[in-house]
Write a protein that holds these residues in place. Structure first.
Motif, PDB file in Angstrom:
ATOM      1  N   THR A   1       0.854  -1.175   0.000  1.00  0.00           N
ATOM      2  CA  THR A   1       0.000   0.000   0.000  1.00  0.00           C
ATOM      3  C   THR A   1       0.895   1.232   0.000  1.00  0.00           C
ATOM      4  O   THR A   1       1.969   1.227   0.612  1.00  0.00           O
ATOM      5  CB  THR A   1      -0.925   0.042   1.230  1.00  0.00           C
ATOM      6  OG1 THR A   1      -0.136   0.025   2.422  1.00  0.00           O
ATOM      7  CG2 THR A   1      -1.887  -1.136   1.217  1.00  0.00           C
ATOM      8  N   LEU A   2       0.465   2.274  -0.700  1.00  0.00           N
ATOM      9  CA  LEU A   2       1.203   3.540  -0.772  1.00  0.00           C
ATOM     10  C   LEU A   2       0.201   4.659  -0.552  1.00  0.00           C
ATOM     11  O   LEU A   2      -0.734   4.810  -1.333  1.00  0.00           O
ATOM     12  CB  LEU A   2       1.888   3.680  -2.127  1.00  0.00           C
ATOM     13  CG  LEU A   2       2.750   4.923  -2.336  1.00  0.00           C
ATOM     14  CD1 LEU A   2       3.975   4.892  -1.422  1.00  0.00           C
ATOM     15  CD2 LEU A   2       3.194   5.046  -3.789  1.00  0.00           C
ATOM     16  N   ASN A   3       0.392   5.412   0.520  1.00  0.00           N
ATOM     17  CA  ASN A   3      -0.558   6.466   0.891  1.00  0.00           C
ATOM     18  C   ASN A   3      -1.976   5.924   0.991  1.00  0.00           C
ATOM     19  O   ASN A   3      -2.947   6.563   0.584  1.00  0.00           O
ATOM     20  CB  ASN A   3      -0.503   7.613  -0.115  1.00  0.00           C
ATOM     21  CG  ASN A   3       0.863   8.271  -0.186  1.00  0.00           C
ATOM     22  OD1 ASN A   3       1.563   8.379   0.830  1.00  0.00           O
ATOM     23  ND2 ASN A   3       1.266   8.688  -1.376  1.00  0.00           N
ATOM     24  N   GLY A   4      -2.080   4.710   1.530  1.00  0.00           N
ATOM     25  CA  GLY A   4      -3.378   4.094   1.742  1.00  0.00           C
ATOM     26  C   GLY A   4      -3.987   3.427   0.535  1.00  0.00           C
ATOM     27  O   GLY A   4      -5.085   2.872   0.617  1.00  0.00           O
TER      28      GLY A   4
ATOM     29  N   TYR B   1       3.050   5.613  -9.515  1.00  0.00           N
ATOM     30  CA  TYR B   1       2.956   6.624  -8.468  1.00  0.00           C
ATOM     31  C   TYR B   1       4.334   7.081  -7.991  1.00  0.00           C
ATOM     32  O   TYR B   1       4.532   8.241  -7.650  1.00  0.00           O
ATOM     33  CB  TYR B   1       2.201   6.080  -7.258  1.00  0.00           C
ATOM     34  CG  TYR B   1       0.723   5.848  -7.474  1.00  0.00           C
ATOM     35  CD1 TYR B   1      -0.032   6.679  -8.295  1.00  0.00           C
ATOM     36  CD2 TYR B   1       0.077   4.796  -6.840  1.00  0.00           C
ATOM     37  CE1 TYR B   1      -1.381   6.465  -8.477  1.00  0.00           C
ATOM     38  CE2 TYR B   1      -1.278   4.572  -7.014  1.00  0.00           C
ATOM     39  CZ  TYR B   1      -2.003   5.407  -7.832  1.00  0.00           C
ATOM     40  OH  TYR B   1      -3.348   5.191  -8.016  1.00  0.00           O
ATOM     41  N   ARG B   2       5.269   6.151  -7.950  1.00  0.00           N
ATOM     42  CA  ARG B   2       6.590   6.456  -7.389  1.00  0.00           C
ATOM     43  C   ARG B   2       7.630   5.577  -8.071  1.00  0.00           C
ATOM     44  O   ARG B   2       7.362   4.412  -8.412  1.00  0.00           O
ATOM     45  CB  ARG B   2       6.593   6.203  -5.874  1.00  0.00           C
ATOM     46  CG  ARG B   2       7.937   6.405  -5.183  1.00  0.00           C
ATOM     47  CD  ARG B   2       7.838   6.017  -3.699  1.00  0.00           C
ATOM     48  NE  ARG B   2       9.148   5.964  -3.069  1.00  0.00           N
ATOM     49  CZ  ARG B   2       9.691   6.968  -2.382  1.00  0.00           C
ATOM     50  NH1 ARG B   2       9.030   8.097  -2.228  1.00  0.00           N
ATOM     51  NH2 ARG B   2      10.878   6.827  -1.826  1.00  0.00           N
TER      52      ARG B   2
ATOM     53  N   GLU C   1       8.061  11.128  -7.805  1.00  0.00           N
ATOM     54  CA  GLU C   1       6.766  10.906  -7.170  1.00  0.00           C
ATOM     55  C   GLU C   1       5.689  11.688  -7.905  1.00  0.00           C
ATOM     56  O   GLU C   1       5.871  12.864  -8.238  1.00  0.00           O
ATOM     57  CB  GLU C   1       6.807  11.322  -5.699  1.00  0.00           C
ATOM     58  CG  GLU C   1       7.752  10.452  -4.869  1.00  0.00           C
ATOM     59  CD  GLU C   1       7.546  10.629  -3.383  1.00  0.00           C
ATOM     60  OE1 GLU C   1       6.410  10.417  -2.905  1.00  0.00           O
ATOM     61  OE2 GLU C   1       8.509  10.994  -2.700  1.00  0.00           O
TER      62      GLU C   1
END
Length: 202
Positions: A139-142, A175-176, A190
């Motif tokens: 998960t990344l930033n939720g 995303y990143r 990012e």
């Protein structure tokens, strides 16, 4: 053996989907920053990447602006001097005082028009051919994401030793991205909120 092969095939499948998503001529904007060892306690200025698939990009770093449209690169220095070339390394950078910015841009423009690491389609293609890639669910930033981790197979001194891509599970938009040459030398991209740019921005 079956489990290992299955995981490798799934990683290849997701990487292919990421490559397809990054080649779409859709405008996306990323922040670029250098990752430093925690012991330094220093902060470097961030750059901004405007990206349109694999056709064009614009990178702004301090007062330097580097752009590309298809096979032509251009550089605008702090003195508003513009140079053009079909290879980034042929561009005259003597008038640029931000040597750190130029160094970072050179790292991100490896092998010029053949491999440009600011263009994520090139990164995904590079991982397909030159890296051993594994896939993890995170998960990344939720948000649920696919984490693709690539380890370079060769002993190249210019290509990153490891590449990490965090991509949307649903859309495969990146995303990143983390490009790491060694423990104390890495660059991170990012995704920023969507921004509109003109058609001739690149």
């Amino acid at each position: 053996f079956w489990i290992h092969t299955g995981r490798k095939s799934l990683a290849d499948e997701v990487l292919f989907a990421v490559h397809q998503a990054t080649t779409q001529p859709i405008d996306r904007v990323y922040t670029i920053h250098r990752i430093l060892p925690a012991s330094t306690g220093s902060q470097l200025p961030h750059g901004t990447l405007y990206l349109r698939g694999q056709q064009g990009f614009v990178v702004t770093w301090s007062d330097v602006v580097l752009g590309r449209w298809e096979d032509q690169f251009w550089l605008v220095s702090e003195r508003q001097r513009v140079t053009l070339a079909d290879d980034f390394f042929w561009i005259d950078t003597d008038s640029v005082t931000d040597r750190l910015g130029i160094e970072i841009l050179q790292e991100l423009s490896l092998q010029s028009k053949h491999v440009s690491l600011v263009q994520l389609a090139s990164v995904a293609g590079l991982m397909q051919h030159d890296y051993d890639v594994s896939l993890n669910a995170e998960t990344l930033n939720g948000l649920p994401v696919d984490l693709l981790v690539g380890h370079l197979r060769s002993q190249s001194k210019t290509l990153p030793r490891t590449i990490r891509l965090w991509a949307s599970v649903d859309t495969h938009v990146v995303y990143r991205t983390e490009l790491r040459w060694e423990p104390d030398n890495a660059i991170c991209l990012e995704l920023l909120p969507e921004q509109s740019v003109s058609m001739d921005w690149y």
